[in-house]
Design a protein around this motif. Structure first.
Motif, PDB file in Angstrom:
ATOM      1  N   VAL A 209       0.812  -1.209   0.000  1.00 21.23           N
ATOM      2  CA  VAL A 209       0.000   0.000   0.000  1.00 21.23           C
ATOM      3  C   VAL A 209       0.850   1.265   0.000  1.00 21.23           C
ATOM      4  O   VAL A 209       0.491   2.254  -0.618  1.00 21.23           O
ATOM      5  N   TYR A 210       1.987   1.214   0.694  1.00 22.32           N
ATOM      6  CA  TYR A 210       2.842   2.393   0.845  1.00 22.32           C
ATOM      7  C   TYR A 210       4.192   2.147   0.188  1.00 22.32           C
ATOM      8  O   TYR A 210       4.855   1.144   0.465  1.00 22.32           O
TER       9      TYR A 210
ATOM     10  N   TYR B 240       0.397   4.653  -2.243  1.00 26.81           N
ATOM     11  CA  TYR B 240       0.622   5.964  -1.638  1.00 26.81           C
ATOM     12  C   TYR B 240       2.113   6.081  -1.353  1.00 26.81           C
ATOM     13  O   TYR B 240       2.784   5.078  -1.083  1.00 26.81           O
TER      14      TYR B 240
ATOM     15  N   PRO C  25       2.078   6.654   4.603  1.00 26.68           N
ATOM     16  CA  PRO C  25       0.751   6.729   5.232  1.00 26.68           C
ATOM     17  C   PRO C  25       0.139   8.132   5.283  1.00 26.68           C
ATOM     18  O   PRO C  25      -1.084   8.252   5.331  1.00 26.68           O
TER      19      PRO C  25
ATOM     20  N   ASP D 225      -2.473   8.621   2.591  1.00 31.13           N
ATOM     21  CA  ASP D 225      -3.615   7.709   2.624  1.00 31.13           C
ATOM     22  C   ASP D 225      -4.804   8.392   3.314  1.00 31.13           C
ATOM     23  O   ASP D 225      -4.699   8.776   4.477  1.00 31.13           O
TER      24      ASP D 225
ATOM     25  N   ARG E 162      -7.330   7.247   4.636  1.00 29.06           N
ATOM     26  CA  ARG E 162      -7.779   6.519   5.826  1.00 29.06           C
ATOM     27  C   ARG E 162      -7.014   6.913   7.077  1.00 29.06           C
ATOM     28  O   ARG E 162      -7.481   6.694   8.178  1.00 29.06           O
TER      29      ARG E 162
END
Length: 140
Positions: A106-107, A129, A132, A135, A137
């Motif tokens: 994700v990162y 992304y 974080p 992101d 979220r």
């Protein structure tokens, strides 16, 4: 046969679908001579907060720490929706094959952090992304 160490704290508390995907991927990776090591799965809010405090001390500010550690309220580890995979050979294998299991990095700055993205099975992993802080979220 156990394809990765299920005794690591937090593995049993992962989202069941994420855990199934990890087990399937680990079994197939084992056929290629790769062993998965889940370094971190589910985390309690207290433990996540401790990691965040340690990151603030290490990086010198909450802003810089946020690039590496989310708050307990926004961490995908606290919700059981993320797993950190150890060893470069396993993360390299997942980078190449993970989408077939719905497992996506994700990162960009965390090559060990994987989450379940079922749509990746057919369409590939979404764009990562940078860290974080990018992101949506984690902005809660």
């Amino acid at each position: 046969m156990t394809v990765f160490d299920d005794t690591v704290p937090g593995v049993a508390n992962l989202d069941p679908a994420l855990l199934r995907a990890l087990r399937r991927a680990a079994a197939d990776a084992a056929d290629d001579g790769i062993r998965f090591y889940v370094n971190s799965g589910w985390r309690s809010p207290a433990y996540q907060n401790r990691l965040l405090r340690e990151a603030v001390a290490k990086y010198g500010s909450e802003e810089e720490a946020a690039r590496w550690v989310s708050t307990p309220a926004t961490s995908q580890h606290v919700s059981g929706d993320a797993a950190d995979i150890g060893r470069g050979d396993a993360t390299a294998w997942l980078s190449e094959h993970g989408a077939a299991y719905g497992l996506c990095q994700v990162y960009r700055n965390e090559p060990w952090h994987y989450e379940l993205r079922p749509g990746a099975i057919d369409g590939g992993c979404p764009r990562m992304y940078a860290d974080p802080t990018q992101d949506p979220r984690t902005r809660g």
